[in-house]
Enzyme design. Structure first.
Site, PDB file in Angstrom:
ATOM      1  NE  ARG A 100      42.437  21.547  10.519  1.00 52.93           N
ATOM      2  CZ  ARG A 100      41.121  21.577  10.615  1.00 52.93           C
ATOM      3  NH1 ARG A 100      40.487  20.596  11.236  1.00 52.93           N
ATOM      4  NH2 ARG A 100      40.416  22.570  10.097  1.00 52.93           N
ATOM      5  CB  THR A 132      36.992  41.486  18.560  1.00 56.66           C
ATOM      6  OG1 THR A 132      38.171  41.342  17.767  1.00 56.66           O
ATOM      7  CG2 THR A 132      36.688  42.966  18.754  1.00 56.66           C
ATOM      8  CG  HIS A 137      37.718  26.510   7.384  1.00 55.26           C
ATOM      9  ND1 HIS A 137      37.619  25.473   8.283  1.00 55.26           N
ATOM     10  CD2 HIS A 137      36.561  26.479   6.660  1.00 55.26           C
ATOM     11  CE1 HIS A 137      36.469  24.854   8.121  1.00 55.26           C
ATOM     12  NE2 HIS A 137      35.813  25.433   7.142  1.00 55.26           N
ATOM     13  CG  ASP A 177      37.291  22.206  11.057  1.00 58.17           C
ATOM     14  OD1 ASP A 177      37.786  22.819  10.082  1.00 58.17           O
ATOM     15  OD2 ASP A 177      37.621  21.053  11.395  1.00 58.17           O
TER      16      ASP A 177
END
Length: 216
Positions: free
Chosen positions: A13, A169, A190, A194
């Site tokens: 990544r 939340t 991010h 994703d």
């Protein structure tokens, strides 16, 4: 708790991580209504409070995906925790302020529920920001806003472009026809998550709610 380090140079990544961490720093939040009709029915039957059920479900999902456990070690090394604990808010009616507690997580809900009740019994009436000492570094922030059925939620963290853990939340659940829906918001970085991962969270939460008789 253990921390698994990541070699960024060989990490699959890496280009996404560096882009959303340095080039275009970005966090995002998603909000959806999840159905909890069956979950509430089972909770009433079992005489179990909803909030610890919610904490358990969130933590179970977080622990199932390393993307939700990404963090920085004290020396600045990127990695992820092997296991997260719920770090959650409770409300004080007298002062209208909240406290932040944490509870040891266990895959067995009955064990986790007992841990939760013990923490509430010992620390629940202490009206300070952090009544329970020795908060672990592997805590996932979870909170509830039970007074409003929101359609969106975003927590703005000043200079928080390097904060990698998710923030979850919930809002006030509401009736929609024959269904009872819970507003649920998930905020992630991010660089490590994703839209796919955020969607996984909502889908798996719904699955846990629909199959609660398997773990409750």
């Amino acid at each position: 708790m253990t921390f698994q380090t990541i070699n960024i140079d060989t990490w699959y990544r890496k280009p996404y991580f560096e882009h959303f961490l340095h080039t275009t720093p970005a966090t995002f939040s998603m909000c959806a209504n999840v159905e909890i009709s069956y979950l509430l029915t089972k909770a009433r039957t079992a005489n179990v409070n909803f909030y610890p059920m919610f904490l358990y479900m969130v933590t179970k999902i977080v622990n199932a995906h390393s993307e939700f456990r990404m963090d920085w070690k004290e020396d600045g090394q990127l990695g992820y925790w092997d296991k997260m604990m719920p770090s959650y808010t409770i409300f004080h009616n007298n002062s209208k302020l909240f406290s932040n507690l944490w509870t040891i997580y266990d895959e067995d809900f009955s064990v986790f529920y007992a841990n939760y009740l013990e923490d509430i019994s010992v620390y629940g009436a202490i009206e300070t920001l952090h009544p329970k000492p020795n908060a672990p570094k592997n805590g996932v922030p979870i909170s509830c806003i039970p007074w409003t059925s929101f359609t969106g939620f975003n927590l703005n963290i000043a200079n928080g472009s390097s904060y990698l853990l998710p923030i979850i939340t919930s809002g006030k659940f509401f009736q929609d026809g024959e269904k009872i829906l819970l507003p649920l918001a998930v905020q992630v970085h991010h660089a490590v998550c994703d839209g796919y991962h955020a969607s996984l969270f909502f889908n798996e939460f719904q699955q846990l709610a629909d199959s609660c008789d398997e773990w409750l």
